[in-house]
Structures are given as C-alpha cells and as structure tokens.
Design a protein around this motif. Structure first.
Motif, short mmCIF file in Angstrom:
data_model
loop_
_atom_site.label_atom_id
_atom_site.label_comp_id
_atom_site.label_asym_id
_atom_site.label_seq_id
_atom_site.Cartn_x
_atom_site.Cartn_y
_atom_site.Cartn_z
N THR A 122 0.84 -1.19 0.00
CA THR A 122 0.00 0.00 0.00
C THR A 122 0.88 1.25 0.00
O THR A 122 2.06 1.20 0.36
CB THR A 122 -0.97 -0.01 1.20
OG1 THR A 122 -1.98 0.98 1.02
CG2 THR A 122 -0.24 0.26 2.51
N TYR A 145 -4.78 5.92 7.11
CA TYR A 145 -5.04 4.48 7.08
C TYR A 145 -6.30 4.13 7.87
O TYR A 145 -6.98 3.14 7.55
CB TYR A 145 -3.81 3.72 7.58
CG TYR A 145 -2.65 3.96 6.67
CD1 TYR A 145 -2.46 3.20 5.51
CD2 TYR A 145 -1.76 5.00 6.90
CE1 TYR A 145 -1.43 3.46 4.64
CE2 TYR A 145 -0.71 5.26 6.03
CZ TYR A 145 -0.55 4.50 4.91
OH TYR A 145 0.47 4.77 4.03
N LEU A 262 -4.72 -3.76 4.32
CA LEU A 262 -4.27 -4.81 3.41
C LEU A 262 -4.99 -6.14 3.63
O LEU A 262 -5.29 -6.85 2.66
CB LEU A 262 -2.77 -5.03 3.59
CG LEU A 262 -1.86 -3.90 3.10
CD1 LEU A 262 -0.43 -4.15 3.54
CD2 LEU A 262 -1.93 -3.77 1.58
#
Length: 279
Positions: A122, A145, A262
């Motif tokens: 990412t 995030y 993720l």
C-alpha cells in the motif's frame, strides 16, 4: 528479465533468476536476489533509495544494491544463519546507531526516494513536517489508514471514533520531544535476516524520518527472537525516554491500520483495542 538484470548489474547472467526469493548467478559467480515489483511500478527504486539511506557506518548491515529500475531491484544475497543472544545484542547497538544518524524532518523520504512511497503493498506519503512528532504521526500515518480501513469495513464507526480521539489528544501521549530518527519504517521480524556472520541484516525498508520508538514497537508487534536482549542493548547505547513501554500501543497504531487496510478486520480490531488502552 535476464537482460534487465544484466543491465542493472553490469554483468552477464549465467543462471536464473529462479527460486524463492528469485536468485540469479552472474558470470563472475556472484549470486544476487532479484525482486520483481512490476505490480507496483516505482517501488523498486523507492526501496533501493531506502536501503542506501539506512546503510550507515556502524548500523545494521543491509544488502548491497546492485541496481534498480521501475520494475526490478537487484541486491546481494544474505547467507542465512540463526538468531543468537550475541547477534541480538549486536543488532540492538547497531539499530541505535542507525536511528542516531537522524533525518532532516519527520516524514522526510530518503534522498532520491519518492514522496508517494510504499509500505508493503500500500502507498505511504513521505513529506517533511516541522513537528511536533505527534501532529505528523496523526496526520500522515494514523488517520489516512484509519479512513481507508473504515472505508473497506475493517474498522467500524465506533472503533474509528476511538482512534480519532487518540489522535486528538496525541500531544499528551507522545512523550518527550525527540529529534527525527532515521527509520527502517517496516521493521517487523520478517525484514530482519539473521545471517551466518552473526549479524542481523535489514531488508525491505519503508524508510523515512520518524520516531525511533516506532521501529522498536514494530519489532514488538510481530515478535522478534531475543527482543529483550535487543532492547537492553539499544537502551544502553541510546537510553529510551521514560514511559516508552506505555507508548508502544501508540506507535503500533500505524502498522496495525496498514495491515487492516491490506488484510482486513482482525487487524482493525487490534488497532481499536490498542487505542482503547491509551485512553
């Protein structure tokens, strides 16, 4: 790929690349590791810049960078060994030296590294911030995030509010001011290779200027052999500020949220639990 490896190393390829990790043998017998980042164009150059930046005198050894382009990174092969207390003590001292090499600002990328870099698969923004550290960490590490994890359903709105509250009060949680340290940036145990020469080598950095406790917190998050020895040796060379153990949860918010983005909700729940412990 063979032609590309030859161009990056300046040597003909005698065999490979094959295996895991992919390896190639050059015409002089040198064995190199070939990392294919074609799924993330530019990541190979970013990683090469990070490896060069964290290769400081007296710091943990890093593989030699033979060359990189937008697709491939070619580095030296590290002979495997095992973790020992002696190697862990050496690693702790060398990691303190790396951090002490410093950075021009929080969030600064390595020389030649991009502003929009990577951590794992990412993206990660590296842009200089005047500080204090907590303001940068909340704005450029935790909150982006958290938003992404919430959008994918890995953190629910109530959990997101807990993390946001921590960010809102981060000045009281961050501990004493420290200058920007030179970080590996993705220092989980899989990126520490114990070698046959008694050293712990560092690979796959997401290097940037940050707080030294962040690297130590990531070592703790996923476990490292003889971590207590590493930390004691580190603290002997570069004493940690009072209360650093209570700040581990704070520094772990970033990698936990990256993993939530993720891999999903289990890591999101861990991030929220860490934030609750800080309130």
């Amino acid at each position: 790929m063979t032609d590309r490896v030859a161009r990056l190393t300046g040597r003909a390829v005698r065999d490979g690349p094959d295996g895991h990790p992919p390896r190639a043998t050059l015409d002089d017998g040198t064995v190199v590791v070939v990392k294919d980042s074609s799924a993330d164009p530019g990541a190979a150059r970013a990683e090469a810049a990070g490896l060069r930046w964290i290769a400081v005198p007296g710091g943990p050894p890093v593989p030699r960078v033979f060359g990189a382009d937008d697709v491939l990174l070619v580095t030296g092969l590290i002979a495997p060994g095992r973790a020992t207390p002696a190697a862990a003590e050496r690693f702790g001292r060398e990691l303190a030296t790396l951090h002490d090499a410093g950075a021009d600002a929080f969030g600064v990328p390595p020389p030649g590294g991009p502003e929009l870099a990577w951590i794992g698969r990412t993206r990660m923004t590296n842009r200089p911030h005047d500080g204090p550290w907590g303001d940068w960490f909340a704005a450029d590490r935790v909150l982006p995030y958290l938003r992404a994890a919430r959008d994918r359903g890995a953190v629910d709105p109530a959990g997101a509010a807990v993390v946001e509250a921590v960010c809102g009060g981060i000045g009281a949680l961050a501990g004493p001011d420290e200058p920007p340290a030179r970080l590996h940036g993705d220092l989980w145990s899989g990126n520490v290779l114990w070698s046959g020469d008694g050293a712990a080598w560092l690979i796959d950095p997401a290097a940037h200027g940050g707080h030294r406790e962040s690297d130590l917190a990531m070592l703790d998050l996923f476990g490292l052999p003889h971590l207590d020895v590493v930390l004691a040796a580190y603290d002997e060379v570069a004493p940690l500020a009072d209360g650093w153990r209570e700040r581990v949860d704070l520094h772990q918010l970033f990698p936990l949220l990256v993993h939530a983005v993720l891999f999903g909700g289990g890591y999101g729940a861990q991030a929220v639990a860490a934030a609750r412990r800080l309130r």
